[in-house]
Design an enzyme around this catalytic site. Structure first.
Site, PDB file in Angstrom:
ATOM      1  N   ASN A   9       0.863  -1.181   0.000  1.00 15.35           N
ATOM      2  CA  ASN A   9       0.000   0.000   0.000  1.00 15.35           C
ATOM      3  C   ASN A   9       0.899   1.229   0.000  1.00 15.35           C
ATOM      4  O   ASN A   9       1.541   1.528   1.005  1.00 15.35           O
ATOM      5  CB  ASN A   9      -0.889  -0.032   1.258  1.00 15.35           C
ATOM      6  CG  ASN A   9      -1.668   1.254   1.451  1.00 15.35           C
ATOM      7  OD1 ASN A   9      -1.781   2.078   0.541  1.00 15.35           O
ATOM      8  ND2 ASN A   9      -2.218   1.428   2.650  1.00 15.35           N
ATOM      9  N   TRP A  10       0.954   1.886  -1.144  1.00 14.71           N
ATOM     10  CA  TRP A  10       1.865   3.036  -1.254  1.00 14.71           C
ATOM     11  C   TRP A  10       1.301   4.309  -0.630  1.00 14.71           C
ATOM     12  O   TRP A  10       1.999   5.315  -0.550  1.00 14.71           O
ATOM     13  CB  TRP A  10       2.221   3.266  -2.731  1.00 14.71           C
ATOM     14  CG  TRP A  10       3.365   2.384  -3.180  1.00 14.71           C
ATOM     15  CD1 TRP A  10       3.783   1.215  -2.587  1.00 14.71           C
ATOM     16  CD2 TRP A  10       4.245   2.608  -4.291  1.00 14.71           C
ATOM     17  NE1 TRP A  10       4.868   0.701  -3.267  1.00 14.71           N
ATOM     18  CE2 TRP A  10       5.168   1.534  -4.320  1.00 14.71           C
ATOM     19  CE3 TRP A  10       4.336   3.595  -5.270  1.00 14.71           C
ATOM     20  CZ2 TRP A  10       6.175   1.439  -5.284  1.00 14.71           C
ATOM     21  CZ3 TRP A  10       5.333   3.495  -6.234  1.00 14.71           C
ATOM     22  CH2 TRP A  10       6.244   2.433  -6.239  1.00 14.71           C
ATOM     23  N   LYS A  11       0.021   4.293  -0.265  1.00 14.28           N
ATOM     24  CA  LYS A  11      -0.593   5.480   0.347  1.00 14.28           C
ATOM     25  C   LYS A  11      -0.369   6.698  -0.564  1.00 14.28           C
ATOM     26  O   LYS A  11      -0.395   6.559  -1.778  1.00 14.28           O
ATOM     27  CB  LYS A  11      -0.059   5.678   1.768  1.00 14.28           C
ATOM     28  CG  LYS A  11      -0.137   4.384   2.584  1.00 14.28           C
ATOM     29  CD  LYS A  11       0.144   4.561   4.043  1.00 14.28           C
ATOM     30  CE  LYS A  11       0.045   3.192   4.730  1.00 14.28           C
ATOM     31  NZ  LYS A  11       0.140   3.276   6.179  1.00 14.28           N
ATOM     32  N   HIS A  88      -9.422   1.182   5.011  1.00 16.39           N
ATOM     33  CA  HIS A  88      -8.116   1.362   5.669  1.00 16.39           C
ATOM     34  C   HIS A  88      -8.291   2.324   6.854  1.00 16.39           C
ATOM     35  O   HIS A  88      -9.071   3.277   6.783  1.00 16.39           O
ATOM     36  CB  HIS A  88      -7.084   1.921   4.678  1.00 16.39           C
ATOM     37  CG  HIS A  88      -5.699   1.886   5.243  1.00 16.39           C
ATOM     38  ND1 HIS A  88      -5.245   2.842   6.124  1.00 16.39           N
ATOM     39  CD2 HIS A  88      -4.684   0.997   5.095  1.00 16.39           C
ATOM     40  CE1 HIS A  88      -4.006   2.534   6.480  1.00 16.39           C
ATOM     41  NE2 HIS A  88      -3.655   1.420   5.867  1.00 16.39           N
ATOM     42  N   GLU A  90      -6.624   4.670   7.921  1.00 11.53           N
ATOM     43  CA  GLU A  90      -6.383   6.094   7.620  1.00 11.53           C
ATOM     44  C   GLU A  90      -7.610   6.713   6.958  1.00 11.53           C
ATOM     45  O   GLU A  90      -7.898   7.906   7.159  1.00 11.53           O
ATOM     46  CB  GLU A  90      -5.123   6.238   6.760  1.00 11.53           C
ATOM     47  CG  GLU A  90      -3.872   5.956   7.602  1.00 11.53           C
ATOM     48  CD  GLU A  90      -2.661   5.475   6.822  1.00 11.53           C
ATOM     49  OE1 GLU A  90      -2.632   5.601   5.587  1.00 11.53           O
ATOM     50  OE2 GLU A  90      -1.740   4.941   7.474  1.00 11.53           O
ATOM     51  N   GLU A 158      -5.205  -5.066  10.600  1.00  7.60           N
ATOM     52  CA  GLU A 158      -4.158  -4.066  10.798  1.00  7.60           C
ATOM     53  C   GLU A 158      -4.412  -3.318  12.105  1.00  7.60           C
ATOM     54  O   GLU A 158      -5.231  -2.388  12.146  1.00  7.60           O
ATOM     55  CB  GLU A 158      -4.165  -3.054   9.647  1.00  7.60           C
ATOM     56  CG  GLU A 158      -3.901  -3.664   8.293  1.00  7.60           C
ATOM     57  CD  GLU A 158      -3.365  -2.619   7.320  1.00  7.60           C
ATOM     58  OE1 GLU A 158      -2.227  -2.793   6.870  1.00  7.60           O
ATOM     59  OE2 GLU A 158      -4.066  -1.634   7.034  1.00  7.60           O
ATOM     60  N   GLY A 164       2.822   2.036  10.702  1.00 10.59           N
ATOM     61  CA  GLY A 164       3.806   3.109  10.574  1.00 10.59           C
ATOM     62  C   GLY A 164       4.570   3.415  11.848  1.00 10.59           C
ATOM     63  O   GLY A 164       5.262   4.425  11.932  1.00 10.59           O
ATOM     64  N   SER A 202       3.574  -2.376  10.166  1.00 13.29           N
ATOM     65  CA  SER A 202       5.013  -2.469  10.420  1.00 13.29           C
ATOM     66  C   SER A 202       5.621  -3.809  10.025  1.00 13.29           C
ATOM     67  O   SER A 202       6.564  -4.285  10.657  1.00 13.29           O
ATOM     68  CB  SER A 202       5.335  -2.131  11.883  1.00 13.29           C
ATOM     69  OG  SER A 202       5.022  -0.767  12.156  1.00 13.29           O
ATOM     70  N   GLY A 223       2.931  -1.236   4.156  1.00 15.90           N
ATOM     71  CA  GLY A 223       2.999   0.168   3.780  1.00 15.90           C
ATOM     72  C   GLY A 223       4.426   0.574   3.464  1.00 15.90           C
ATOM     73  O   GLY A 223       4.932   0.379   2.357  1.00 15.90           O
ATOM     74  N   GLY A 224       5.117   1.125   4.458  1.00 12.42           N
ATOM     75  CA  GLY A 224       6.435   1.710   4.252  1.00 12.42           C
ATOM     76  C   GLY A 224       7.425   0.793   3.555  1.00 12.42           C
ATOM     77  O   GLY A 224       8.181   1.234   2.675  1.00 12.42           O
TER      78      GLY A 224
END
Ligand code: PGA
Length: 244
Positions: A9-11, A88, A90, A158, A164, A202, A223-224
């Site tokens: 997930n590149w957000k 998600h 966010e 999640e 993150g 994470s 993600g990251g």
């Protein structure tokens, strides 16, 4: 058996200059693992021809209309996406998305022929109050439509406090929640045992193997660590190396 999925997930990250990262990830095929990236919507069409699953990060409930700035599931499909994230944390936090809204967006995904990855998870306060499993129950009941199947739906657990932050739950906690989700899906859906269940929050090269060894973990939503091929490829390989 549920299929193994390594999803990134590149957000709100990624410019055309970063298409090389997607090319590098696409060049790294691992047998038995579906590799999927959800880039920003601006990059979907540009990477749709790569040998890589492509997903959107959100969709509107409607197919089209007067909704400035939104994007429909049909538009994502038209651009080359085959999957979309819904719910998600966010989106739930930043845009006030309720479970009912997430269910409606998931229905929109089905309407457009997209598979949905429905994201659920507790906040730190909820975990510390001992409410994790009841939060999961509420989110599953409210966010997952009745016509979900193992073919059109993936569930991503999640924990919000793990996203993150570099913090992850214990493997016992991951096992408990994933077993609980599996049971709830099996109670409700004829093919509930087959829905792929992803862990997210994470996930890194250094912890992927222990996470993938947990029962009922069929992959990860990352993600990251999906933003660089050198970080994401070892996660794909760790998933490929798991036996189930
Ligand atoms: P993270 O994000 O891997 O950067 O924690 C996961 C996610 O939000 O899907």
């Amino acid at each position: 058996m549920p299929r193994k999925i390594a999803a990134g997930n590149w957000k709100m990250n990624g410019l055309r200059a970063d298409l090389d990262v997607l090319r590098a990830i696409a060049a790294h095929q691992a047998a038995s693992v579906e590799v999927l990236i959800c880039p920003p919507a601006t990059l979907i069409a540009a990477c749709a021809d790569l040998p890589l699953g492509i997903g959107g990060q959100d969709c509107h409930v409607s197919a089209y209309g007067a909704h400035t700035g939104d994007i429909s599931a049909e538009m994502l499909a038209d651009a080359g996406a085959r999957t979309v994230l819904t719910g998600h944390s966010e989106r739930r936090a930043d845009h006030g998305e309720s479970d009912a809204m997430v269910a409606a967006k998931t229905q929109a995904a089905y309407r457009a022929g997209l598979r949905a990855i429905i994201c659920i998870g507790e906040t730190l306060d909820q975990r510390e109050e001992g409410a994790t499993l009841s939060v999961i129950d509420t989110q599953l009941a409210g966010s997952v439509p009745d016509d979900a199947t193992a073919a059109n739906t993936v569930i991503a657990y999640e924990p919000v406090w793990a996203i993150g932050t570099g913090r992850i739950p214990t493997m016992e906690q991951v096992a408990e929640v994933h077993a609980h989700i599996r049971q709830r899906l099996a109670d409700r859906f004829a093919d509930g045992a087959e829905f792929p269940l992803l862990y997210g929050g994470s996930v890194k090269a250094g912890n992927a193997a222990e996470i993938f060894a947990v029962a009922n973990v069929d992959g990860a939503l990352v993600g990251g660590a999906s933003l660089k091929a050198a970080d994401f490829i070892p996660i794909i390989d760790a998933l490929a190396a798991t036996s189930s």
